[in-house]
Design a protein around this motif. Structure first.
Motif, PDB file in Angstrom:
ATOM      1  N   THR A  92      -1.578   4.692  -6.224  1.00 30.35           N
ATOM      2  CA  THR A  92      -3.014   4.975  -6.071  1.00 30.35           C
ATOM      3  C   THR A  92      -3.123   6.201  -5.177  1.00 30.35           C
ATOM      4  O   THR A  92      -2.375   6.351  -4.202  1.00 30.35           O
ATOM      5  CB  THR A  92      -3.772   3.807  -5.428  1.00 30.35           C
ATOM      6  OG1 THR A  92      -3.219   3.537  -4.135  1.00 30.35           O
ATOM      7  CG2 THR A  92      -3.695   2.575  -6.294  1.00 30.35           C
ATOM      8  N   VAL A  93      -4.061   7.054  -5.513  1.00 32.18           N
ATOM      9  CA  VAL A  93      -4.273   8.289  -4.754  1.00 32.18           C
ATOM     10  C   VAL A  93      -5.713   8.310  -4.257  1.00 32.18           C
ATOM     11  O   VAL A  93      -6.655   8.191  -5.057  1.00 32.18           O
ATOM     12  CB  VAL A  93      -3.997   9.543  -5.609  1.00 32.18           C
ATOM     13  CG1 VAL A  93      -4.238  10.800  -4.788  1.00 32.18           C
ATOM     14  CG2 VAL A  93      -2.573   9.514  -6.150  1.00 32.18           C
ATOM     15  N   ILE A 100      -6.992  16.664   0.740  1.00 31.54           N
ATOM     16  CA  ILE A 100      -6.044  15.724   1.328  1.00 31.54           C
ATOM     17  C   ILE A 100      -5.838  14.566   0.353  1.00 31.54           C
ATOM     18  O   ILE A 100      -6.776  14.131  -0.330  1.00 31.54           O
ATOM     19  CB  ILE A 100      -6.535  15.196   2.694  1.00 31.54           C
ATOM     20  CG1 ILE A 100      -5.456  14.330   3.347  1.00 31.54           C
ATOM     21  CG2 ILE A 100      -7.847  14.444   2.563  1.00 31.54           C
ATOM     22  CD1 ILE A 100      -5.790  13.975   4.796  1.00 31.54           C
ATOM     23  N   GLY A 101      -4.607  14.118   0.256  1.00 34.65           N
ATOM     24  CA  GLY A 101      -4.310  12.985  -0.608  1.00 34.65           C
ATOM     25  C   GLY A 101      -3.480  11.947   0.135  1.00 34.65           C
ATOM     26  O   GLY A 101      -2.488  12.287   0.787  1.00 34.65           O
ATOM     27  N   PHE A 102      -3.929  10.695   0.086  1.00 34.37           N
ATOM     28  CA  PHE A 102      -3.154   9.575   0.617  1.00 34.37           C
ATOM     29  C   PHE A 102      -2.571   8.834  -0.592  1.00 34.37           C
ATOM     30  O   PHE A 102      -3.320   8.418  -1.476  1.00 34.37           O
ATOM     31  CB  PHE A 102      -4.025   8.633   1.441  1.00 34.37           C
ATOM     32  CG  PHE A 102      -4.531   9.252   2.708  1.00 34.37           C
ATOM     33  CD1 PHE A 102      -3.719   9.319   3.827  1.00 34.37           C
ATOM     34  CD2 PHE A 102      -5.823   9.767   2.771  1.00 34.37           C
ATOM     35  CE1 PHE A 102      -4.190   9.888   5.004  1.00 34.37           C
ATOM     36  CE2 PHE A 102      -6.285  10.344   3.936  1.00 34.37           C
ATOM     37  CZ  PHE A 102      -5.471  10.408   5.059  1.00 34.37           C
ATOM     38  N   ILE A 103      -1.254   8.688  -0.629  1.00 29.82           N
ATOM     39  CA  ILE A 103      -0.570   8.160  -1.811  1.00 29.82           C
ATOM     40  C   ILE A 103       0.135   6.850  -1.461  1.00 29.82           C
ATOM     41  O   ILE A 103       0.922   6.793  -0.504  1.00 29.82           O
ATOM     42  CB  ILE A 103       0.449   9.188  -2.348  1.00 29.82           C
ATOM     43  CG1 ILE A 103      -0.282  10.495  -2.685  1.00 29.82           C
ATOM     44  CG2 ILE A 103       1.182   8.648  -3.560  1.00 29.82           C
ATOM     45  CD1 ILE A 103       0.632  11.675  -2.866  1.00 29.82           C
ATOM     46  N   GLN A 104      -0.155   5.801  -2.250  1.00 32.80           N
ATOM     47  CA  GLN A 104       0.410   4.474  -1.994  1.00 32.80           C
ATOM     48  C   GLN A 104       1.125   3.972  -3.246  1.00 32.80           C
ATOM     49  O   GLN A 104       0.584   3.997  -4.349  1.00 32.80           O
ATOM     50  CB  GLN A 104      -0.701   3.498  -1.619  1.00 32.80           C
ATOM     51  CG  GLN A 104      -0.196   2.107  -1.245  1.00 32.80           C
ATOM     52  CD  GLN A 104      -1.344   1.190  -0.874  1.00 32.80           C
ATOM     53  OE1 GLN A 104      -2.475   1.383  -1.325  1.00 32.80           O
ATOM     54  NE2 GLN A 104      -1.058   0.188  -0.067  1.00 32.80           N
ATOM     55  N   ASN A 105       2.377   3.535  -3.057  1.00 27.85           N
ATOM     56  CA  ASN A 105       3.166   2.977  -4.156  1.00 27.85           C
ATOM     57  C   ASN A 105       2.627   1.576  -4.456  1.00 27.85           C
ATOM     58  O   ASN A 105       2.606   0.697  -3.586  1.00 27.85           O
ATOM     59  CB  ASN A 105       4.637   2.910  -3.770  1.00 27.85           C
ATOM     60  CG  ASN A 105       5.519   2.506  -4.932  1.00 27.85           C
ATOM     61  OD1 ASN A 105       5.044   2.066  -5.984  1.00 27.85           O
ATOM     62  ND2 ASN A 105       6.827   2.641  -4.750  1.00 27.85           N
ATOM     63  N   ILE A 106       2.184   1.335  -5.715  1.00 24.90           N
ATOM     64  CA  ILE A 106       1.605   0.030  -6.054  1.00 24.90           C
ATOM     65  C   ILE A 106       2.505  -0.731  -7.033  1.00 24.90           C
ATOM     66  O   ILE A 106       2.067  -1.673  -7.694  1.00 24.90           O
ATOM     67  CB  ILE A 106       0.196   0.193  -6.659  1.00 24.90           C
ATOM     68  CG1 ILE A 106       0.233   1.106  -7.901  1.00 24.90           C
ATOM     69  CG2 ILE A 106      -0.768   0.750  -5.626  1.00 24.90           C
ATOM     70  CD1 ILE A 106      -1.107   1.188  -8.621  1.00 24.90           C
ATOM     71  N   GLU A 107       3.753  -0.298  -7.090  1.00 23.58           N
ATOM     72  CA  GLU A 107       4.692  -0.991  -7.965  1.00 23.58           C
ATOM     73  C   GLU A 107       4.913  -2.408  -7.414  1.00 23.58           C
ATOM     74  O   GLU A 107       5.292  -2.584  -6.252  1.00 23.58           O
ATOM     75  CB  GLU A 107       6.012  -0.230  -8.038  1.00 23.58           C
ATOM     76  CG  GLU A 107       6.973  -0.763  -9.086  1.00 23.58           C
ATOM     77  CD  GLU A 107       8.209   0.106  -9.219  1.00 23.58           C
ATOM     78  OE1 GLU A 107       8.886   0.025 -10.236  1.00 23.58           O
ATOM     79  OE2 GLU A 107       8.466   0.898  -8.268  1.00 23.58           O
ATOM     80  N   GLY A 108       4.632  -3.431  -8.208  1.00 27.91           N
ATOM     81  CA  GLY A 108       4.817  -4.821  -7.784  1.00 27.91           C
ATOM     82  C   GLY A 108       3.698  -5.333  -6.918  1.00 27.91           C
ATOM     83  O   GLY A 108       3.798  -6.416  -6.354  1.00 27.91           O
ATOM     84  N   VAL A 109       2.611  -4.562  -6.787  1.00 32.43           N
ATOM     85  CA  VAL A 109       1.486  -4.993  -5.958  1.00 32.43           C
ATOM     86  C   VAL A 109       0.481  -5.738  -6.825  1.00 32.43           C
ATOM     87  O   VAL A 109       0.284  -5.413  -8.005  1.00 32.43           O
ATOM     88  CB  VAL A 109       0.812  -3.770  -5.294  1.00 32.43           C
ATOM     89  CG1 VAL A 109      -0.431  -4.215  -4.510  1.00 32.43           C
ATOM     90  CG2 VAL A 109       1.797  -3.070  -4.384  1.00 32.43           C
ATOM     91  N   ASP A 110      -0.164  -6.745  -6.256  1.00 40.95           N
ATOM     92  CA  ASP A 110      -1.195  -7.503  -6.960  1.00 40.95           C
ATOM     93  C   ASP A 110      -2.381  -6.581  -7.216  1.00 40.95           C
ATOM     94  O   ASP A 110      -3.030  -6.115  -6.285  1.00 40.95           O
ATOM     95  CB  ASP A 110      -1.641  -8.706  -6.108  1.00 40.95           C
ATOM     96  CG  ASP A 110      -2.659  -9.575  -6.842  1.00 40.95           C
ATOM     97  OD1 ASP A 110      -3.013  -9.235  -8.004  1.00 40.95           O
ATOM     98  OD2 ASP A 110      -3.089 -10.572  -6.250  1.00 40.95           O
ATOM     99  N   TYR A 111      -2.677  -6.315  -8.480  1.00 37.64           N
ATOM    100  CA  TYR A 111      -3.713  -5.328  -8.818  1.00 37.64           C
ATOM    101  C   TYR A 111      -5.109  -5.788  -8.418  1.00 37.64           C
ATOM    102  O   TYR A 111      -6.021  -4.971  -8.325  1.00 37.64           O
ATOM    103  CB  TYR A 111      -3.675  -5.008 -10.315  1.00 37.64           C
ATOM    104  CG  TYR A 111      -2.532  -4.095 -10.674  1.00 37.64           C
ATOM    105  CD1 TYR A 111      -2.697  -2.726 -10.648  1.00 37.64           C
ATOM    106  CD2 TYR A 111      -1.282  -4.624 -11.000  1.00 37.64           C
ATOM    107  CE1 TYR A 111      -1.634  -1.880 -10.957  1.00 37.64           C
ATOM    108  CE2 TYR A 111      -0.225  -3.797 -11.315  1.00 37.64           C
ATOM    109  CZ  TYR A 111      -0.405  -2.428 -11.300  1.00 37.64           C
ATOM    110  OH  TYR A 111       0.637  -1.591 -11.592  1.00 37.64           O
ATOM    111  N   LYS A 112      -5.278  -7.101  -8.161  1.00 37.97           N
ATOM    112  CA  LYS A 112      -6.598  -7.570  -7.720  1.00 37.97           C
ATOM    113  C   LYS A 112      -6.955  -7.004  -6.357  1.00 37.97           C
ATOM    114  O   LYS A 112      -8.116  -6.744  -6.060  1.00 37.97           O
ATOM    115  CB  LYS A 112      -6.616  -9.106  -7.669  1.00 37.97           C
ATOM    116  CG  LYS A 112      -6.482  -9.766  -9.039  1.00 37.97           C
ATOM    117  CD  LYS A 112      -6.534 -11.271  -8.912  1.00 37.97           C
ATOM    118  CE  LYS A 112      -6.389 -11.953 -10.275  1.00 37.97           C
ATOM    119  NZ  LYS A 112      -6.436 -13.431 -10.162  1.00 37.97           N
TER     120      LYS A 112
END
Length: 464
Positions: free
Chosen positions: A106-107, A123-135
């Motif tokens: 997610t950006v 500015i961009g904050f970048i978070q790895n959402i692999e394996g994260v609960d999409y809810k």
């Protein structure tokens, strides 16, 4: 990193407090991009996320190394759309690790503005959402909270900056050479700097809150007073420069009215300057008297061949007035050929510093062409500025006399040659006649001798 990007990073540090400690304290990846799409700042979290080190990412242009090749065009279009205006948006995309592995992120993407409300970066904050609960992704992003913190930090820094500016302003106002005072709508002192106290001769603390005309009643009716009142009445900036009789000094004053009815006054003691200008004026008059008593035209040019000083004789030669020639080259008043010659000599003298003396023709305002002798010398002042000092002498009559003398000399030579030829002819004739006479005399003498001999022979025959 280019100088422009270095200045941008410094500006971001001042505006939002992007210190190294702060950006490295973030758990998510952080990236800052210029409006042209160049990476200028990133944290270690982004490097761990993408597998690229900072040297590989710094200065990278679109498409970024961590964008999958098959999505380059899509992401370029997305960036183009986002960078059209002020934006604050969160979205999901696919990034690619340096080893080729793709992963979802997610950006949180937002524009950064300066104090003039101009976008200077994104500015961009970048978070790895692999394996994260999409809810959980539907909840407000922590990155938005970070951006809100950044905005509060900016406001705090603005307050600190304002206080620093006020302190700096106080220091600046006390160090300027002008006296500086502010008056409220009742014309009472609200501020007075150290220079003003020095010029006025009263303690600043004693003047704060006091009406200017009560503190200095002797000023009422003075041009200073009238100019100040005019500035307040017309709400326009006014100026006064003149003698301040109550203090026997000269002042240069500027009055700036405020919208609330008050006024700000700058004033400077120019007494020494006035004395100097008076002396310079006297010196200038003496100089003008000297140069105007020089019979030959005299001029001074700057390094652009523009006249800055001429004497009366110069004006007379060019049939003009002094005010019409100062600041001009006069090249437009002569023929094109003469103009090229004059300006060429000017450049050569300014460049080499070698004095030039030359004879030239001069045709002014379609009048008769004259012949002049011009002497040009370079002068360099203490500031390094170059000037040409020149004198002109009209040698038209002299050149005319020289031409006439050459003509007379030529005619005389022709006459002498003609007379010489005639004499040579007469001399040759005389020599011929002389030879003829001499030959005749010899024959006569020979004939006489022959007659004598014949007579003698005849006498001898008779005697026999």
């Amino acid at each position: 990193m280019s100088d422009t990007n270095t200045k941008l990073v410094e500006q971001l540090q001042h505006l939002y407090g992007f210190s190294d400690n702060f950006i490295e304290s973030l758990q998510d990846g952080l990236i800052i991009i210029t409006p042209k799409g160049e990476i200028v700042l990133m944290n270690d979290a982004l490097c761990r996320l993408t597998g690229y080190d900072k040297t590989e990412l710094a200065g990278a242009l679109l498409p970024f190394p961590f964008w999958p090749p098959e999505l380059h065009d899509d992401y370029k279009s997305l960036f183009k759309e986002l960078s059209k205006e002020h934006v604050k948006r969160e979205f999901k995309v696919i990034y690619m690790h340096k080893n080729g592995k793709r992963f979802p992120v997610t950006v949180f993407f937002a524009s950064i503005k300066n104090n003039q409300d101009k976008v200077i970066a994104y500015i961009g904050f970048i978070q790895n959402i692999e394996g994260v609960d999409y809810k959980t992704l539907n909840n407000p992003s922590d990155n938005q909270e970070v951006f809100t913190i950044l905005n509060y930090r900016k406001k705090y820094l603005d307050l600190v900056l304002e206080r620093k500016i006020n302190q700096q302003l106080q220091i600046t106002l006390n160090n300027i050479s002008d006296g500086f005072v502010t008056l409220d709508e009742d014309l009472c002192y609200t501020y007075i700097n150290d220079k003003a106290i020095e010029l006025i001769g009263k303690k600043g603390v004693d003047l704060i809150g006091e009406n200017i005309w009560k503190a200095f009643p002797e000023i009422i009716g003075h041009p200073f007073y009238k100019t100040c009142c005019k500035a307040i009445e017309t709400q326009t900036t006014q100026y006064f420069r003149g003698h301040f009789k109550p203090y026997e000094k000269w002042y240069d004053c500027r009055f700036y009215p405020t919208a609330k009815g008050g006024i700000t006054i700058y004033f400077l003691d120019i007494s020494e300057q006035e004395k100097t200008e008076e002396l310079l004026s006297e010196s200038k008059n003496d100089l003008n008297a000297i140069i105007n008593n020089i019979g030959d035209p005299l001029f001074v040019k700057d390094d652009q061949s523009c006249l800055i000083l001429v004497n009366d004789a110069f004006c007379k030669m060019f049939e003009t007035n002094r005010e019409f020639v100062i600041g001009k080259t006069l090249a437009e008043d002569v023929t094109e050929q003469e103009r090229e010659v004059f300006l060429k000599v000017d450049k050569e003298v300014l460049k080499t510093g070698i004095e030039n003396i030359s004879e030239e023709t001069l045709t002014v305002k379609n009048s008769k062409t004259r012949t002049i002798s011009t002497r040009k010398t370079r002068y360099v002042d203490t500031n390094g500025s170059k000037f040409i000092i020149g004198t002109i002498r009209d040698i038209t009559n002299r050149k005319k006399s020289e031409v006439e003398l050459d003509l007379y000399r030529h005619q005389l030579e022709e006459l002498v040659n003609s007379r010489t030829e005639e004499i040579n002819i007469k001399n040759a004739e005389l020599q011929r006649m002389n030879k003829l006479f001499i030959g005749r005399e010899l024959k006569m003498k020979e004939l006489k001798n022959r007659i004598g001999k014949l007579k003698e022979e005849n006498d001898n025959l008779t005697k026999q």
